[in-house]
Design a protein around this motif. Structure first.
Motif: not given
Ligand code: DER
Length: 236
Positions: A24-30, A54-56, A81-82, A112-114
């Protein structure tokens, strides 16, 4: 192009494998590979994505989330973050990677760490045995502007990167400025020095004025590379 196809292939394969309904909680890179990650997530359907946030990892990443009509969240609200999926400039045989080609590696390393799971996606150029093979600009280092000359001097004379430079902007006079208002130093090392990236990362990080180092050591659980022949290489 073959490179764009391989980015899409890596991204689609990674999303299909690692972005599951329970996430449900997704980190999106660059960078230029993550748009294919978002494209594949959007294709999973609004029904699934309406319950996700979505976390930027920076301005570009935030715009990508918003323009894709996905729910935008902040790492303040979602410190755990999942899954975080991100690109990389190079990935070695132990999944250590150089990141920061896009000057976003500080927030990228936070996410990345979270994340419980951190996944890398890249085209075949990034798949190397030792760091420093293809990505010639070297290790990106985010530094506070006040200290950049001192850090540069230390890189030249103490850390063994005499060719380190301040990253200058192309469409702006003066140096590149990160989303955090800092400068970037690019520090090339030769292959031999990059066989132990953790040691280099630790020494650079200790320099006063360094905010974050674009070496992510032993952080990723898997890396997906699209190949020119349409196959996918997975390192884990
Ligand atoms: O800056 C970064 O670490 C980005 O992830 C970036 O370097 C990845 O680049 P690409 O996906 O555009 O090749």
């Amino acid at each position: 192009s073959a490179i764009e196809q391989s980015k899409r292939l890596a991204a689609y394969t990674a999303v299909d494998k690692h972005i599951l309904p329970e996430h449900k909680v997704i980190g999106i890179g660059s960078g230029s590979t993550v748009p294919y990650v978002v494209e594949r997530i959007v294709s999973q359907g609004a029904e699934l994505n309406k319950d996700r946030v979505f976390i930027p990892t920076g301005f570009q990443s935030k715009e990508l989330i918003v323009l894709s009509a996905l729910n935008l969240g902040d790492v303040d609200q979602y410190p755990t973050i999942d899954v975080t999926i991100d690109g990389a400039d190079e990935v070695d045989h132990e999944l250590n990677c150089i990141k920061g080609g896009g000057a976003c590696h500080l927030r990228e390393k936070v996410l990345a760490e979270a994340a419980k799971t951190f996944i890398l996606v890249a085209d075949y150029r990034k798949n190397v045995k030792y760091l420093g093979t293809n990505f010639t600009p070297g290790v990106p280092i985010e530094v506070v502007p006040f200290a950049y000359a001192k850090v540069l001097q230390n890189m030249h004379h103490i850390l063994g990167s005499p060719r380190a430079t301040l990253r200058m902007a192309v469409a702006k006079a003066g140096p590149v400025v990160s989303d955090n208002g800092n400068f970037i130093i690019d520090a090339p090392f030769d292959n031999g020095q990059m066989k132990e990236p953790l040691g280099i990362m630790a020494r650079i990080k200790m320099l006063t004025g360094v905010v974050e180092v674009g070496l992510f050591c032993h952080m990723a659980q898997a890396a997906y590379f699209g190949n020119q022949d349409g196959s996918v290489t997975v390192k884990r």
